[in-house]
Design an enzyme around this catalytic site. Structure first.
Site, PDB file in Angstrom:
ATOM      1  N   ASP A   9       0.112   6.667 -14.434  1.00 16.78           N
ATOM      2  CA  ASP A   9       0.022   7.600 -15.591  1.00 16.78           C
ATOM      3  C   ASP A   9      -1.003   6.666 -16.653  1.00 16.78           C
ATOM      4  OD1 ASP A   9       1.242   9.646 -14.096  1.00 16.78           O
ATOM      5  OD2 ASP A   9       2.934   9.242 -15.618  1.00 16.78           O
ATOM      6  N   ASP A 131       6.510  21.675 -10.089  1.00 21.79           N
ATOM      7  CA  ASP A 131       7.525  21.198 -10.461  1.00 21.79           C
ATOM      8  C   ASP A 131       7.833  21.769 -10.992  1.00 21.79           C
ATOM      9  OD1 ASP A 131       5.811  18.379 -10.497  1.00 21.79           O
ATOM     10  OD2 ASP A 131       4.072  18.513 -11.948  1.00 21.79           O
TER      11      ASP A 131
END
Length: 240
Positions: A9, A131
């Site tokens: 990330d 998600d």
């Protein structure tokens, strides 16, 4: 056998992890994502999940140079997400080395555009990041919750031609509290044979074994690697 996909990330060009998708709970693990990616490759890893968190937050791709550098200096098969909003963004990501892109917001908010991407690039290039929070879909870098259930989301997108789904339970991501086993089991019960990528909460080898047993095709691992809960050597028992 489940395939291992480490995660990188990116915020400000650095390798970071968040807890529960909260940008205020950021830990920088390495100044150089390229160095991290090379360690993964040296261990035999072949896939990489890269998220432009700056892009996810700002709604436009920010860290293209990081993607290009990792892609040019490794042979990792990269799926890239975060801030991809337009067809040009998808093209740019692919031109800079991504083999696949992952998208959540567009899949929910702009179905017409998603269908265009599937037609232009093929279902093998598109991963939908479905998600969730309390079984409801969350988008925009997890900053926005919807009223759409994860099950209705998957059913609708399968009809559109989506083949690959990545599912992160936000309540578990970056927590090392274990994956959303019950959620994954329920999804695969409703959609047998679905290409489901587990993500979030992985803390140990047992967690990986459990999502493998449930039937997930791939698993994304981040914090557990960075904090030494799982070593790259230990991961060689799985499909790299």
């Amino acid at each position: 056998m489940i395939r291992i996909i480490p995660a990188i990330d990116i915020i400000d060009g650095k390798c970071v992890r968040l807890a529960y998708g909260d940008f205020s709970q950021k830990v920088v693990y390495d100044e150089s994502p390229v160095n991290v990616a090379k360690k993964f490759e040296d261990a035999g890893i072949k896939r990489l999940h890269m998220v432009d968190l700056d892009g996810a937050k700002q709604g436009k791709v920010i860290n293209t140079k990081v993607l290009q550098k990792v892609a040019s200096e490794t042979k990792l098969i990269i799926d890239f997400g975060g801030g991809i909003k337009t067809t040009e963004d998808v093209k740019m990501a692919i031109e800079n080395g991504a083999k696949m892109i992952s998208t959540g917001s567009i899949a929910i908010k702009n179905n017409t555009l998603l269908k265009e991407w599937l037609k232009l690039f093929g279902a093998d290039k598109i991963i939908v990041a479905a998600d969730t929070k309390n079984e409801k879909v969350a988008v925009s870098g997890w900053l926005e919750e919807t009223t759409l259930s994860i099950y209705d989301c998957i059913e609708n997108l399968q009809k559109d031609g989506v083949k690959q789904f990545m599912c992160t339970d936000i309540s578990k991501d970056g927590s090392l509290m274990g994956p959303a086993k019950e959620l994954y089991a329920e999804i695969l019960k409703k959609f047998p044979g679905l290409h489901l990528i587990a993500s979030g909460g992985i803390s140990c080898l047992k967690d990986i074994e459990e999502v493998d047993t449930i039937g997930c095709k791939e698993v994304i691992i981040g914090k557990a690697i960075y904090e030494g809960r799982v070593t790259l050597k230990e991961l060689t028992r799985f499909n790299l």
